[in-house]
Design a protein around this motif. Structure first.
Motif, PDB file in Angstrom:
ATOM      1  N   ALA A 251      -2.379  -5.025 -10.522  1.00 59.39           N
ATOM      2  CA  ALA A 251      -2.640  -5.359  -9.130  1.00 59.39           C
ATOM      3  C   ALA A 251      -3.243  -4.164  -8.392  1.00 59.39           C
ATOM      4  O   ALA A 251      -4.159  -4.328  -7.566  1.00 59.39           O
ATOM      5  N   CYS A 252      -2.745  -2.966  -8.681  1.00 55.18           N
ATOM      6  CA  CYS A 252      -3.331  -1.762  -8.085  1.00 55.18           C
ATOM      7  C   CYS A 252      -4.786  -1.610  -8.502  1.00 55.18           C
ATOM      8  O   CYS A 252      -5.652  -1.276  -7.673  1.00 55.18           O
ATOM      9  N   LEU A 253      -5.079  -1.829  -9.775  1.00 47.26           N
ATOM     10  CA  LEU A 253      -6.450  -1.720 -10.254  1.00 47.26           C
ATOM     11  C   LEU A 253      -7.356  -2.748  -9.585  1.00 47.26           C
ATOM     12  O   LEU A 253      -8.500  -2.439  -9.216  1.00 47.26           O
ATOM     13  N   ASP A 254      -6.867  -3.967  -9.430  1.00 40.31           N
ATOM     14  CA  ASP A 254      -7.661  -4.999  -8.763  1.00 40.31           C
ATOM     15  C   ASP A 254      -8.029  -4.571  -7.350  1.00 40.31           C
ATOM     16  O   ASP A 254      -9.180  -4.716  -6.912  1.00 40.31           O
ATOM     17  N   THR A 255      -7.040  -4.057  -6.624  1.00 39.42           N
ATOM     18  CA  THR A 255      -7.287  -3.630  -5.246  1.00 39.42           C
ATOM     19  C   THR A 255      -8.213  -2.424  -5.201  1.00 39.42           C
ATOM     20  O   THR A 255      -9.164  -2.373  -4.401  1.00 39.42           O
ATOM     21  N   CYS A 256      -7.967  -1.441  -6.059  1.00 39.00           N
ATOM     22  CA  CYS A 256      -8.752  -0.204  -6.025  1.00 39.00           C
ATOM     23  C   CYS A 256     -10.200  -0.424  -6.425  1.00 39.00           C
ATOM     24  O   CYS A 256     -11.122   0.144  -5.807  1.00 39.00           O
ATOM     25  N   THR A 257     -10.449  -1.201  -7.457  1.00 36.82           N
ATOM     26  CA  THR A 257     -11.833  -1.413  -7.887  1.00 36.82           C
ATOM     27  C   THR A 257     -12.617  -2.186  -6.835  1.00 36.82           C
ATOM     28  O   THR A 257     -13.783  -1.867  -6.563  1.00 36.82           O
ATOM     29  N   ALA A 258     -11.979  -3.198  -6.232  1.00 37.15           N
ATOM     30  CA  ALA A 258     -12.674  -3.964  -5.190  1.00 37.15           C
ATOM     31  C   ALA A 258     -12.951  -3.082  -3.970  1.00 37.15           C
ATOM     32  O   ALA A 258     -14.054  -3.120  -3.389  1.00 37.15           O
ATOM     33  N   ALA A 330      -3.387   4.754  -5.680  1.00 39.19           N
ATOM     34  CA  ALA A 330      -4.011   3.660  -4.941  1.00 39.19           C
ATOM     35  C   ALA A 330      -3.879   3.868  -3.440  1.00 39.19           C
ATOM     36  O   ALA A 330      -4.832   3.653  -2.673  1.00 39.19           O
ATOM     37  N   VAL A 331      -2.700   4.311  -3.009  1.00 39.41           N
ATOM     38  CA  VAL A 331      -2.511   4.600  -1.585  1.00 39.41           C
ATOM     39  C   VAL A 331      -3.459   5.711  -1.153  1.00 39.41           C
ATOM     40  O   VAL A 331      -4.102   5.637  -0.094  1.00 39.41           O
ATOM     41  N   ALA A 332      -3.581   6.744  -1.977  1.00 40.16           N
ATOM     42  CA  ALA A 332      -4.468   7.862  -1.632  1.00 40.16           C
ATOM     43  C   ALA A 332      -5.927   7.415  -1.587  1.00 40.16           C
ATOM     44  O   ALA A 332      -6.684   7.823  -0.702  1.00 40.16           O
ATOM     45  N   LEU A 333      -6.336   6.584  -2.531  1.00 40.59           N
ATOM     46  CA  LEU A 333      -7.719   6.119  -2.567  1.00 40.59           C
ATOM     47  C   LEU A 333      -8.075   5.342  -1.304  1.00 40.59           C
ATOM     48  O   LEU A 333      -9.167   5.489  -0.747  1.00 40.59           O
ATOM     49  N   LEU A 334      -7.136   4.529  -0.823  1.00 43.00           N
ATOM     50  CA  LEU A 334      -7.396   3.744   0.381  1.00 43.00           C
ATOM     51  C   LEU A 334      -7.202   4.542   1.663  1.00 43.00           C
ATOM     52  O   LEU A 334      -7.528   4.056   2.750  1.00 43.00           O
ATOM     53  N   GLY A 335      -6.652   5.743   1.553  1.00 43.08           N
ATOM     54  CA  GLY A 335      -6.483   6.587   2.728  1.00 43.08           C
ATOM     55  C   GLY A 335      -5.546   5.956   3.740  1.00 43.08           C
ATOM     56  O   GLY A 335      -4.473   5.451   3.397  1.00 43.08           O
ATOM     57  N   ALA A 336      -5.949   5.975   5.003  1.00 48.30           N
ATOM     58  CA  ALA A 336      -5.117   5.392   6.058  1.00 48.30           C
ATOM     59  C   ALA A 336      -4.874   3.914   5.809  1.00 48.30           C
ATOM     60  O   ALA A 336      -3.790   3.389   6.115  1.00 48.30           O
ATOM     61  N   ASN A 337      -5.871   3.230   5.253  1.00 51.23           N
ATOM     62  CA  ASN A 337      -5.685   1.810   4.938  1.00 51.23           C
ATOM     63  C   ASN A 337      -4.577   1.601   3.911  1.00 51.23           C
ATOM     64  O   ASN A 337      -3.916   0.562   3.906  1.00 51.23           O
ATOM     65  N   GLY A 338      -4.364   2.598   3.063  1.00 50.23           N
ATOM     66  CA  GLY A 338      -3.300   2.491   2.073  1.00 50.23           C
ATOM     67  C   GLY A 338      -1.919   2.520   2.683  1.00 50.23           C
ATOM     68  O   GLY A 338      -0.944   2.100   2.047  1.00 50.23           O
ATOM     69  N   CYS A 339      -1.832   3.010   3.911  1.00 51.19           N
ATOM     70  CA  CYS A 339      -0.554   3.055   4.615  1.00 51.19           C
ATOM     71  C   CYS A 339      -0.362   1.857   5.530  1.00 51.19           C
ATOM     72  O   CYS A 339       0.653   1.772   6.240  1.00 51.19           O
ATOM     73  N   SER A 340      -1.311   0.940   5.531  1.00 49.17           N
ATOM     74  CA  SER A 340      -1.271  -0.220   6.411  1.00 49.17           C
ATOM     75  C   SER A 340      -0.768  -1.449   5.667  1.00 49.17           C
ATOM     76  O   SER A 340      -1.073  -1.641   4.483  1.00 49.17           O
ATOM     77  N   SER A 341      -0.041  -2.295   6.387  1.00 46.03           N
ATOM     78  CA  SER A 341       0.436  -3.540   5.781  1.00 46.03           C
ATOM     79  C   SER A 341      -0.699  -4.539   5.560  1.00 46.03           C
ATOM     80  O   SER A 341      -0.503  -5.569   4.923  1.00 46.03           O
ATOM     81  N   GLU A 342      -1.894  -4.225   6.062  1.00 42.86           N
ATOM     82  CA  GLU A 342      -3.040  -5.097   5.836  1.00 42.86           C
ATOM     83  C   GLU A 342      -3.516  -5.020   4.391  1.00 42.86           C
ATOM     84  O   GLU A 342      -4.255  -5.885   3.936  1.00 42.86           O
ATOM     85  N   PHE A 343      -3.109  -3.967   3.686  1.00 42.62           N
ATOM     86  CA  PHE A 343      -3.441  -3.799   2.276  1.00 42.62           C
ATOM     87  C   PHE A 343      -2.138  -3.714   1.485  1.00 42.62           C
ATOM     88  O   PHE A 343      -1.152  -3.144   1.961  1.00 42.62           O
ATOM     89  N   TYR A 348       3.031  -2.112  -3.354  1.00 40.45           N
ATOM     90  CA  TYR A 348       3.034  -1.839  -4.783  1.00 40.45           C
ATOM     91  C   TYR A 348       3.761  -0.527  -5.086  1.00 40.45           C
ATOM     92  O   TYR A 348       4.515  -0.440  -6.057  1.00 40.45           O
ATOM     93  N   LEU A 349       3.532   0.490  -4.245  1.00 43.42           N
ATOM     94  CA  LEU A 349       4.189   1.779  -4.477  1.00 43.42           C
ATOM     95  C   LEU A 349       5.692   1.664  -4.308  1.00 43.42           C
ATOM     96  O   LEU A 349       6.465   2.202  -5.118  1.00 43.42           O
ATOM     97  N   ARG A 350       6.134   0.952  -3.285  1.00 43.31           N
ATOM     98  CA  ARG A 350       7.572   0.793  -3.076  1.00 43.31           C
ATOM     99  C   ARG A 350       8.202  -0.008  -4.213  1.00 43.31           C
ATOM    100  O   ARG A 350       9.279   0.340  -4.722  1.00 43.31           O
ATOM    101  N   ASP A 351       7.529  -1.077  -4.634  1.00 43.52           N
ATOM    102  CA  ASP A 351       8.076  -1.903  -5.715  1.00 43.52           C
ATOM    103  C   ASP A 351       8.077  -1.147  -7.043  1.00 43.52           C
ATOM    104  O   ASP A 351       9.012  -1.270  -7.841  1.00 43.52           O
ATOM    105  N   ALA A 352       7.021  -0.366  -7.291  1.00 46.08           N
ATOM    106  CA  ALA A 352       6.968   0.425  -8.520  1.00 46.08           C
ATOM    107  C   ALA A 352       8.087   1.458  -8.549  1.00 46.08           C
ATOM    108  O   ALA A 352       8.712   1.690  -9.591  1.00 46.08           O
ATOM    109  N   THR A 353       8.359   2.072  -7.400  1.00 42.80           N
ATOM    110  CA  THR A 353       9.434   3.068  -7.334  1.00 42.80           C
ATOM    111  C   THR A 353      10.781   2.451  -7.692  1.00 42.80           C
ATOM    112  O   THR A 353      11.579   3.051  -8.426  1.00 42.80           O
ATOM    113  N   VAL A 354      11.022   1.250  -7.205  1.00 44.43           N
ATOM    114  CA  VAL A 354      12.266   0.555  -7.547  1.00 44.43           C
ATOM    115  C   VAL A 354      12.340   0.287  -9.048  1.00 44.43           C
ATOM    116  O   VAL A 354      13.406   0.406  -9.670  1.00 44.43           O
ATOM    117  N   SER A 355      11.204  -0.032  -9.657  1.00 44.75           N
ATOM    118  CA  SER A 355      11.202  -0.327 -11.101  1.00 44.75           C
ATOM    119  C   SER A 355      11.609   0.889 -11.928  1.00 44.75           C
ATOM    120  O   SER A 355      12.071   0.735 -13.068  1.00 44.75           O
TER     121      SER A 355
END
Length: 381
Positions: A251-258, A330-343, A348-355
């Motif tokens: 899912a991260c790859l899908d978002t980052c490549t697009a 992925a968060v870093a690649l999207l910059g400020a957008n990576g910190c927004s709930s719009e993306f 993904y980062l929070r869920d991955a951390t739990v895993s």
């Protein structure tokens, strides 16, 4: 497993992909934001056979072996980690009943679990007991025809909606596994909210105040609670988390490549910038290796290979660590957008951390996998 809109030749992964894209992924952001898993989605998961996908057909399940079930879990992990969590906890407890329950217990519980009419939660962790499950504090006192439970359980995924709980307690110093029904007098269920990740997993704290459980609800022998019943469940849980976490990487790859293809800086898409290309390359490697480890673990599990449990732990450890790195990138690649709930990448980062914490922390896996390394498993690869 039924899906009238999909041909019989479709693989389980194909059916899961369609179901997740139509029914699960569109709700993922809302599930995370509202910290609630919708009842209609639980119903759909049961009706479409996903809650019983890995249970034998004899009990109404889909009969999927690990090789086929792994890609299904990846699809659910791609769409919504909370949905994957439901499949995880429900299946790990059901598998423990399948392996250690007697015939009457199987007849009583497995058809309902396979169909989703019953949801079962896994209740092992306590406020002061985590990785050291042998230090369990919940007590079970033998009484005429049963046990009286007293204690507290915490971080019980989907405990807020479960009909049944696989509860672990100590009886005369011996670990015990019991099936507890939701309407048992003395059981109080408290919702847990505002957690970091998998926020729709309906977490519950269980308060056990002299809860009586009949002897026929004991799963396995009186001393088999942790070594056999819990460890079997946790082994299935690790496989599920490993495969589902591969879905987070994808899912991260899908978002980052697009995003990299359309976002421009310096007059060109950022996909042309070297450091962005490094992120995409690292993500691709992470996905490919994590998926390969999960596939290897699945094949060993299907074959009953004695290395399967260790290889499953290896897959879970690697997949979780890789997902955290990829999601952080992925968060870093999207910059400020990576910190927004719009993306979705912050989710993904929070869920991955739990895993990286559930079904065995990274530190526990580092200890156990070092022991496995000392056996030189690569000599038998």
């Amino acid at each position: 497993m039924t899906d009238g809109a999909v041909s019989e030749s479709s693989t389980a992964a194909d059916r899961a992909r369609r179901f997740v894209r139509e029914m699960v992924e569109p709700l993922a952001e809302k599930i995370d934001r509202e910290q609630h898993f919708p009842g209609q989605l639980v119903t759909a998961l049961g009706e479409q056979g996903w809650l019983g996908a890995a249970l034998p057909a004899r009990w109404g399940g889909g009969g999927l072996d690990p090789v086929d079930f792994g890609p299904v879990l990846e699809e659910f992990g791609w769409g919504c980690a909370s949905a994957r969590t439901l499949l995880t906890v429900h299946n790990m407890a059901a598998q423990a009943v399948l392996r250690y329950g007697n015939e009457e217990q199987k007849r009583r519980h497995l058809p309902g679990l396979a169909s989703g009419r019953s949801i079962i939660a896994f209740a092992l962790t306590e406020p002061d007991v985590g990785s050291d499950a042998n230090a369990i504090g919940t007590s079970a006192v033998e009484d005429a025809g049963g046990y009286v439970l007293s204690g507290e359980k915490i971080w019980c995924s989907f405990g807020c909606i479960a009909n049944l709980f696989l509860v672990f307690a100590s009886c005369n110093g011996k670990p015990l596994a019991l099936i507890l029904e939701r309407d048992s007098p003395g059981l109080k269920i408290e919702r847990m909210t505002d957690v970091f990740g998998t926020r729709g997993s309906e977490l519950a704290r269980l308060h056990l105040d002299a809860v009586r459980v009949p002897t026929e609800n004991r799963i396995g022998a009186p001393n088999a609670g942790i070594r056999f019943v819990a460890n079997t469940a946790l082994d299935h849980g690790r496989f599920s988390v490993a495969c589902g976490t591969v879905g987070i990487i994808r899912a991260c790859l899908d978002t980052c490549t697009a995003y990299a293809a359309r976002r421009q800086q310096g007059g060109v898409p950022i996909s042309q910038h070297q450091l962005v290309r490094r992120i995409l390359t690292d993500g691709l490697v992470a996905y490919t290796t994590a998926r390969a480890l999960c596939d290897r673990a699945a094949r060993l599990r299907a074959a009953g290979d004695p290395r399967a449990a260790a290889e499953t732990a290896l897959a879970k450890y690697h997949s979780a660590e890789a997902a955290i790195r990829v999601a952080n990138d992925a968060v870093a690649l999207l910059g400020a957008n990576g910190c927004s709930s719009e993306f979705p990448v912050s989710r993904y980062l929070r869920d991955a951390t739990v895993s990286g914490i559930i079904e065995g922390t990274r530190e526990i896996h580092q200890i156990s996998l070092a022991s496995y390394a000392l056996q030189k498993p690569w000599t038998n690869a």
